[in-house]
Design a protein around this motif. Structure first.
Motif, mmCIF file in Angstrom:
data_model
loop_
_atom_site.group_PDB
_atom_site.id
_atom_site.type_symbol
_atom_site.label_atom_id
_atom_site.label_comp_id
_atom_site.label_asym_id
_atom_site.label_seq_id
_atom_site.Cartn_x
_atom_site.Cartn_y
_atom_site.Cartn_z
ATOM 1 N N VAL A 116 -115.073 49.165 -13.864
ATOM 2 C CA VAL A 116 -114.825 50.157 -12.821
ATOM 3 C C VAL A 116 -115.240 51.545 -13.310
ATOM 4 N N LYS A 117 -114.862 51.859 -14.548
ATOM 5 C CA LYS A 117 -115.209 53.172 -15.118
ATOM 6 C C LYS A 117 -116.722 53.329 -15.244
ATOM 7 N N ASN A 118 -117.398 52.241 -15.617
ATOM 8 C CA ASN A 118 -118.855 52.310 -15.756
ATOM 9 C C ASN A 118 -119.525 52.626 -14.426
ATOM 10 N N VAL A 119 -119.019 51.997 -13.344
ATOM 11 C CA VAL A 119 -119.586 52.256 -12.017
ATOM 12 C C VAL A 119 -119.320 53.699 -11.609
ATOM 13 N N GLU A 120 -118.085 54.158 -11.831
ATOM 14 C CA GLU A 120 -117.734 55.533 -11.457
ATOM 15 C C GLU A 120 -118.570 56.556 -12.231
ATOM 16 N N LYS A 121 -118.766 56.283 -13.515
ATOM 17 C CA LYS A 121 -119.557 57.198 -14.347
ATOM 18 C C LYS A 121 -121.014 57.219 -13.887
ATOM 19 N N ALA A 122 -121.550 56.030 -13.589
ATOM 20 C CA ALA A 122 -122.939 55.939 -13.154
ATOM 21 C C ALA A 122 -123.132 56.594 -11.790
ATOM 22 N N LYS A 123 -122.143 56.464 -10.907
ATOM 23 C CA LYS A 123 -122.220 57.093 -9.592
ATOM 24 C C LYS A 123 -122.174 58.616 -9.716
ATOM 25 N N ALA A 124 -121.355 59.079 -10.629
ATOM 26 C CA ALA A 124 -121.231 60.526 -10.834
ATOM 27 C C ALA A 124 -122.570 61.107 -11.283
ATOM 28 N N ALA A 125 -123.306 60.359 -12.093
ATOM 29 C CA ALA A 125 -124.603 60.832 -12.573
ATOM 30 C C ALA A 125 -125.594 60.993 -11.426
ATOM 31 N N ASN B 68 -129.207 52.650 -14.295
ATOM 32 C CA ASN B 68 -127.869 52.538 -14.899
ATOM 33 C C ASN B 68 -126.818 52.180 -13.847
ATOM 34 N N LEU B 69 -126.945 52.806 -12.669
ATOM 35 C CA LEU B 69 -125.996 52.505 -11.598
ATOM 36 C C LEU B 69 -126.169 51.053 -11.126
ATOM 37 N N GLY B 70 -127.412 50.640 -11.008
ATOM 38 C CA GLY B 70 -127.679 49.263 -10.609
ATOM 39 C C GLY B 70 -127.086 48.278 -11.604
ATOM 40 N N LYS B 71 -127.250 48.567 -12.886
ATOM 41 C CA LYS B 71 -126.711 47.687 -13.928
ATOM 42 C C LYS B 71 -125.189 47.663 -13.897
ATOM 43 N N ALA B 72 -124.584 48.824 -13.657
ATOM 44 C CA ALA B 72 -123.121 48.907 -13.612
ATOM 45 C C ALA B 72 -122.577 48.042 -12.473
ATOM 46 N N TYR B 73 -123.216 48.136 -11.309
ATOM 47 C CA TYR B 73 -122.788 47.307 -10.177
ATOM 48 C C TYR B 73 -123.016 45.821 -10.470
ATOM 49 N N TRP B 74 -124.171 45.519 -11.055
ATOM 50 C CA TRP B 74 -124.480 44.117 -11.355
ATOM 51 C C TRP B 74 -123.492 43.525 -12.356
ATOM 52 N N ASP B 75 -123.186 44.281 -13.378
ATOM 53 C CA ASP B 75 -122.218 43.803 -14.370
ATOM 54 C C ASP B 75 -120.857 43.540 -13.732
ATOM 55 N N ALA B 76 -120.466 44.428 -12.805
ATOM 56 C CA ALA B 76 -119.180 44.260 -12.123
ATOM 57 C C ALA B 76 -119.204 43.000 -11.245
#
Length: 442
Positions: free
Chosen positions: A25-34, A49-57
């Protein structure tokens, strides 16, 4: 040869499964903030990075769980985590062992893992992690003007497409047709992306099929239209037109149904389903019978062993008043399928109906012209006599109660009308009268 997982490999995989949900969740939020930073939002890497964060989730609940594993191997892989419950379920005729865990359901058939249904996504049920990944990778594709990351982007878009398709298939098997339709549609739209490896037109068709199962024919029509627009008619050899006509009929839009079938017939005249459906629609809507004969000729070229086509042709010629052609068509049907009961009945019925016409004409003859009257009487009785053989044959070969009853009822009437010709005809009249009573009592 199937790869056998070593204990070390299983332990490594189990560690991946234990990856903390809060971190995702934190990874997605951090990537979205960027992406909300004006400068960083112009960089391809930010969206990757955002795509990867969503994919990992998205992948977290099922990460590194290979299909085809045995239940025993799964226990090792999941560090001994035991299912909350286990039961056998029958899905579409296949018996699965369903194992329920805190965030997913595993379905085993013949001792091997066949399906995974995620019940608790890492980002919650309100967040479509796959869509988030798709949008992010698509944005990265837009910004990657040099194409340096094109291969990576195409690979991930393809994975998202396959993930949607697999989840749709699982939902369909589990009976959630609406969810399946929505996911198939998303799979199709992802495959239609300019960054996709291939356009999967079948996904749009499957979405329509799932909506048909859901009886949402309006949505089904929209999906089938998309499938046609994307070129599914080529892979289905025109079958999509028949599907569109079917949903149009469900929506009581016979004009559209006819248009779909006519368009399909023009492009795919060798598609038997289109031909059959178009002929049936013409008959049902009482279209121009001569147009149907032309369609039937095409259908017979493609389906020479389909005796039903000759039955339909016989009915049409009879409707047009061409008895000779009707008789020829019914006899051709019997050549193709000697065990058919309908053409025998149709021939008998034709001669009975013809007799009724002749009797009406005979009644108009002046009785003083006895010669003409006697000739007409003789011809009408000869015509009626011709109905006996096919009706007897229909009663003999038919295994259907309704057809046996129909042929027996006609025979009863025929033998009564002809009772003065042969003495045994009155007995045969009584015989079939009794048969009718017995069949009606069953």
């Amino acid at each position: 040869m199937k790869k056998i997982l070593t204990i070390a490999a299983m332990i490594a995989l189990s560690m991946q499964l234990a990856f903390a949900q809060s971190t995702l969740v934190k990874n997605v939020e951090k990537a979205k903030a960027a992406t909300e930073d004006a400068k960083k939002a112009t960089k391809v890497a930010t969206w990757l990075n955002l795509g990867k964060a969503y994919w990992d989730a998205y992948e977290k609940p099922t990460a590194s769980i290979p299909m085809g594993m045995s239940a025993a191997e799964m226990q090792i892989l999941m560090s001994g985590e035991k299912p909350l419950s286990t039961e056998n379920v029958n899905l579409g005729g296949t018996v699965y062992e369903k194992q329920v865990f805190k965030d997913k359901e595993l379905y085993f058939a013949q001792g091997r893992l066949q399906m995974i249904n995620v019940t608790k996504p890492a980002l919650g049920k309100k967040v479509d992690a796959l869509d988030g990944a798709f949008q992010a990778y698509s944005k990265a594709g837009e910004l990657d003007v040099k194409g340096s990351k094109k291969k990576d982007i195409v690979t991930k878009i393809s994975e998202i497409d396959k993930a949607y398709f697999n989840d749709a298939y699982t939902a369909f098997i589990l009976g959630d047709k609406k969810k399946a339709a929505e996911l198939f549609l998303k799979a199709g739209k992802v495959s239609a992306s300019p960054y996709s490896e291939r356009l999967d037109t079948s996904a749009f068709f499957n979405a329509g099929l799932a909506y048909v199962e859901e009886k949402d024919f309006g949505k089904a029509r929209e999906c089938y239209e998309l499938a046609l627009e994307k070129g599914y008619d080529k892979s289905s050899k025109g079958g999509i037109y028949a599907s569109l006509a079917n949903v149009a009929m469900e929506l009581k839009d016979t004009v559209a149904a006819k248009k779909y079938l006519e368009d399909g017939f023009a492009l795919y005249p060798d598609n038997p389903q289109i031909l059959t459906d178009l002929i049936n629609l013409y008959l049902w809507t009482k279209g121009n019978p001569e147009d149907i004969i032309k369609l039937l000729d095409k259908a017979k070229e493609q389906m020479p062993d389909n005796s039903g086509l000759y039955d339909v042709e016989g009915d049409i010629w009879k409707q047009l008043g061409n008895r000779d052609n009707a008789i020829a068509a019914y006899n051709k049907s019997l050549e193709v399928n000697p065990k058919g009961d309908y053409p025998y009945y149709a021939l008998g019925r034709l001669y009975c109906d013809w007799y009724n016409v002749l009797e009406e004409e005979k009644s108009q003859i002046d009785l003083r012209d006895y010669k003409k009257y006697d000739e007409a009487d003789k011809f009408s009785k000869e015509t009626l006599s011709k109905s006996i053989e096919p009706l007897e044959k229909c009663f003999e070969v038919s295994t259907r109660k309704e057809m046996k009853l129909a042929s027996a009822d006609l025979l009863k009437k025929v033998y009564f009308q002809l009772r003065n010709i042969k003495p045994e005809y009155l007995e045969l009249n009584k015989k079939y009268d009794e048969i009718c009573k017995q069949l009606q009592a069953q």
